[in-house]
Design an enzyme around this catalytic site. Structure first.
Site, mmCIF file in Angstrom:
data_model
loop_
_atom_site.group_PDB
_atom_site.id
_atom_site.type_symbol
_atom_site.label_atom_id
_atom_site.label_comp_id
_atom_site.label_asym_id
_atom_site.label_seq_id
_atom_site.Cartn_x
_atom_site.Cartn_y
_atom_site.Cartn_z
ATOM 1 N N CYS A 51 38.315 60.888 105.941
ATOM 2 C CA CYS A 51 39.115 59.747 105.498
ATOM 3 C C CYS A 51 38.332 58.867 104.528
ATOM 4 O O CYS A 51 37.233 58.409 104.862
ATOM 5 C CB CYS A 51 39.548 58.935 106.721
ATOM 6 S SG CYS A 51 40.330 57.362 106.312
ATOM 7 N N TRP A 84 44.131 60.722 115.739
ATOM 8 C CA TRP A 84 42.868 61.401 115.484
ATOM 9 C C TRP A 84 42.262 61.789 116.838
ATOM 10 O O TRP A 84 42.442 61.082 117.833
ATOM 11 C CB TRP A 84 41.900 60.475 114.760
ATOM 12 C CG TRP A 84 42.314 60.089 113.372
ATOM 13 C CD1 TRP A 84 43.082 59.014 113.011
ATOM 14 C CD2 TRP A 84 41.978 60.770 112.167
ATOM 15 N NE1 TRP A 84 43.246 58.987 111.649
ATOM 16 C CE2 TRP A 84 42.575 60.053 111.102
ATOM 17 C CE3 TRP A 84 41.223 61.905 111.867
ATOM 18 C CZ2 TRP A 84 42.441 60.438 109.770
ATOM 19 C CZ3 TRP A 84 41.087 62.293 110.540
ATOM 20 C CH2 TRP A 84 41.695 61.569 109.509
ATOM 21 N N THR A 118 44.806 54.579 113.095
ATOM 22 C CA THR A 118 44.040 54.798 111.869
ATOM 23 C C THR A 118 42.543 54.627 112.085
ATOM 24 O O THR A 118 42.093 53.920 112.991
ATOM 25 C CB THR A 118 44.503 53.829 110.766
ATOM 26 O OG1 THR A 118 44.211 52.476 111.161
ATOM 27 C CG2 THR A 118 45.991 53.969 110.494
ATOM 28 N N VAL A 119 41.786 55.273 111.217
ATOM 29 C CA VAL A 119 40.343 55.068 111.103
ATOM 30 C C VAL A 119 40.084 54.416 109.744
ATOM 31 O O VAL A 119 40.861 54.627 108.810
ATOM 32 C CB VAL A 119 39.575 56.398 111.217
ATOM 33 C CG1 VAL A 119 39.614 56.927 112.625
ATOM 34 C CG2 VAL A 119 40.087 57.453 110.237
ATOM 35 N N TYR A 182 47.529 58.383 96.165
ATOM 36 C CA TYR A 182 48.528 58.638 97.204
ATOM 37 C C TYR A 182 49.939 58.449 96.655
ATOM 38 O O TYR A 182 50.860 59.181 97.025
ATOM 39 C CB TYR A 182 48.299 57.720 98.408
ATOM 40 C CG TYR A 182 47.154 58.157 99.289
ATOM 41 C CD1 TYR A 182 47.382 58.891 100.443
ATOM 42 C CD2 TYR A 182 45.839 57.833 98.961
ATOM 43 C CE1 TYR A 182 46.335 59.306 101.250
ATOM 44 C CE2 TYR A 182 44.782 58.234 99.754
ATOM 45 C CZ TYR A 182 45.031 58.978 100.904
ATOM 46 O OH TYR A 182 43.985 59.398 101.686
#
Length: 346
Positions: A51, A84, A118-119, A182
């Site tokens: 990521c 994750w 999220t990370v 993105y």
């Protein structure tokens, strides 16, 4: 109108990609009044090397020497719709938190947490609950709130006298480049893609010009702005050029940006936190809507990241009055086969 989720955002049919930016915005501070006070050993930074947003946190932690104050858990490169996972660890569990999924830390904070998992995420080890996943503020706080635990020789990544200009540069990089790729990759229509493509390359041309006369984005030394741009550049040719259709040029065809990217990659803290096979595996496997076969490409040849960059001719001192960080600590070393010129997807 139908909506599909892609990455950490969503796309309405025929429309632009919209990134979900509603994060847990709690901060870990040194002011003495915080719910989450700065305290060595209390928090665990959870990342995935694949990521780009998490890669930033790993770089800043390394540059500032916070490894002993903030431990780090590393998720695998792929995830499902839930979360994750810690599939790289023995028995698939983070050795400190005991979790199989990062989702468990979010649910420890809020059992009905409704948003994406999220990370990077900072987790309070005593309670196992996530403190924040606000990646933009997180690294700034590493620089400004954790100073008591910075290593000797740590650089000033967010210098006071540059902040006004740097904030503008950082915001343009985020909207047009970090998130711009993105918008190209997840565009919901030809019109949306065309517009995203033009915006991305307008910004890339601006960066190419800016970096043709200065070694780093803000001048003579590395700052937070360089960290934020680097993680997108590291993924550009392996992923964004083809997978996200950001293909006017390869990074290797842009003289200033390519020299700049190699300069950073060869600086301790940048290349030694970059795992090319995990990066490719994440994007080409997780984004099955873009790549239905989930085939991971063999190329490009990443050994070119170690070729001479020649940026020393522009002068500057990467760490200013500081010094480079030492080698990565045990357990956080990128395997040689995952570095430049390495082979294999895993």
């Amino acid at each position: 109108m139908s909506t599909s989720k892609s990455g950490s955002g969503y796309v309405e049919k025929g429309q632009d990609y919209q990134r979900d930016q509603n994060y847990i915005t709690d901060r870990i501070t040194a002011d003495g009044d915080s719910r989450w006070p700065v305290e060595a050993g209390r928090y665990r930074l959870v990342i995935a090397r694949a990521c780009p947003w998490a890669n930033r946190a790993a770089i800043v932690r390394r540059l500032l020497g916070l490894e002993q104050a903030i431990s780090m858990g590393i998720c695998g490169p792929t995830h499902d719709e839930r979360s994750w996972t810690f599939d790289l660890d023995p028995d698939g569990r983070d050795p400190v938190l005991g979790y199989e999924r990062l989702q468990q830390a979010f649910f420890a904070r809020d059992p009905e947490y409704p948003r994406g998992i999220t990370v990077p995420a900072m987790v309070d080890v005593p309670t196992g609950a996530v403190v924040t996943n606000d990646f933009k503020q997180m690294t700034l706080d590493f620089s400004s709130e954790w100073t008591a635990f910075h290593r000797d020789g740590a650089p000033d990544l967010y210098p006071e006298h540059l902040r006004a200009e740097m904030d503008e540069v950082i915001e343009r990089i985020f909207t047009e480049v970090n998130n711009g790729v993105y918008r190209c990759g997840f565009a919901g229509s030809q019109r949306a893609y065309d517009q995203a493509y033009q915006r991305l390359w307008t910004a890339m041309d601006w960066l190419e010009e800016r970096l043709s006369t200065r070694r780093f984005l803000m001048g003579e030394t590395i700052t937070e702005a360089d960290v934020r741009l680097f993680t997108t550049l590291a993924r550009f040719d392996p992923v964004y050029h083809g997978h996200f259709k950001a293909n006017r040029n390869k990074l290797t065809e842009l003289p200033a940006l390519w020299g700049y990217a190699r300069d950073l990659f060869q600086t301790p803290g940048f290349g030694d936190t970059t795992d090319f096979p995990q990066i490719k595996e994440h994007y080409y496997v997780v984004h099955a809507d873009i790549n239905p076969t989930q085939i991971i490409p063999m190329g490009p040849d990443t050994s070119v990241w170690l070729t001479p960059h020649g940026r020393e001719e522009l002068g500057g001192r990467p760490f200013g009055d500081g010094t480079p960080p030492g080698p990565p600590i045990e357990g956080e070393v990128i395997p040689p086969e995952h570095g430049p010129g390495g082979i294999g997807h895993r």
